[in-house]
Design an enzyme around this catalytic site. Structure first.
Site, PDB file in Angstrom:
ATOM      1  N   SER A  38      29.775  85.953  14.790  1.00 56.51           N
ATOM      2  CA  SER A  38      30.493  85.084  15.720  1.00 56.51           C
ATOM      3  C   SER A  38      29.953  85.317  17.117  1.00 56.51           C
ATOM      4  CB  SER A  38      31.987  85.398  15.687  1.00 56.51           C
ATOM      5  OG  SER A  38      32.678  84.767  16.753  1.00 56.51           O
TER       6      SER A  38
ATOM      7  N   TYR B 202      38.725  91.487  15.608  1.00 53.34           N
ATOM      8  CA  TYR B 202      37.736  90.466  15.271  1.00 53.34           C
ATOM      9  C   TYR B 202      36.431  90.701  16.018  1.00 53.34           C
ATOM     10  CZ  TYR B 202      35.894  85.794  14.201  1.00 53.34           C
ATOM     11  OH  TYR B 202      35.123  84.763  13.745  1.00 53.34           O
TER      12      TYR B 202
END
Length: 255
Positions: A147, A160
């Protein structure tokens, strides 16, 4: 360069979490390029339905595999079942992922472990299970879905961001260890894409505007806009690329 380098005829691709969201888009793209595709889900019925949907849309052979990608034993069986049914595994896309949004002071250990196990431990387990088959056949493409938040941070994304940053580093180690076996490993780092994982943000007017303000293109990405890079990394066209991280984020990290 001949466009034949992008063809995947005869290749077998295994996509974790490939029955919905970005994973389904990737599975459809690779199948349309000629690959035989295996997709996974924790739920056996969803795995079968996902495989059937791709088969009906592309007319190519597919396989649905039920697996909890955080469980080492199940992951080994996933690899064995795929090779037994399809003969080999040429492409692995570690796509399954999860996000739990909380401030650090409110972040409980259970949520932290869930995110780390799904986003970082699972790609490690899957690659470890699949790599021996790739080494034996002297060919492999590993694509880890990281990401942009593996390179930049946002509040309330501690687990995350940590997991996706770790996945970028893990990708580099895979690339170094397995290059001699003609196996490449690369990471894709998407920015804000309109997926179920981001629905909670998109449905919040204030949060949604915050995201739009940080995007040079001023819109969320369409999942189909990731198909090209996935096809490139899965094919012969990317044969000299390994250990890289490619950011596709509408210009977020350019500023």
């Amino acid at each position: 360069m001949s466009l034949d380098k992008f063809k995947l005829d005869g290749r077998v691709a295994l996509i974790t979490g490939g029955c919905q969201g970005l994973g389904l888009v990737f599975a459809q793209a690779l199948s349309n390029a000629g690959a035989i595709v295996a997709v996974t889900s924790r739920d056996e019925a969803k795995a079968a339905e996902g495989a059937q949907r791709i088969r009906e849309e592309t007319g190519r052979q597919t396989l649905g595999v039920a697996v909890d990608v955080t469980d080492a034993g199940q992951v080994r069986r996933m690899a064995e079942e795929t090779v037994r049914a399809l003969g080999r595994i040429d492409i692995l896309i570690n796509n399954a992922g999860i996000n739990v949004r909380k401030p650090i002071l409110d972040y409980d250990e259970e949520s932290w472990d869930l995110v780390q196990n799904t986003n970082l431990k699972a790609p490690f387990l899957c690659a470890k299970a699949v790599a021996p088959y790739m080494i034996k056949q002297k060919y492999g493409r590993i694509i880890n879905m990281s990401s942009m938040l593996g390179t930049v941070a946002l509040p309330e994304r501690s687990a995350y961001c940590s997991s996706k940053g770790g996945l970028i580093q893990l990708t580099k180690v895979m690339a170094l260890e397995w290059a001699e076996h003609n196996i490449t490993a690369n990471a894709v780092c998407p920015g804000p894409f309109a997926t179920d994982l981001n629905k909670v943000v998109m449905d919040n007017p204030e949060a949604n505007q915050f995201f739009l303000d940080h995007l040079a293109i001023k819109r969320w990405g369409n999942p189909d806009e990731l198909s090209g890079i996935i096809l490139y990394l899965a094919s012969e066209a990317s044969s000299f690329m390994t250990g890289s991280s490619l950011t596709i984020d509408g210009g977020w990290t350019a500023s």
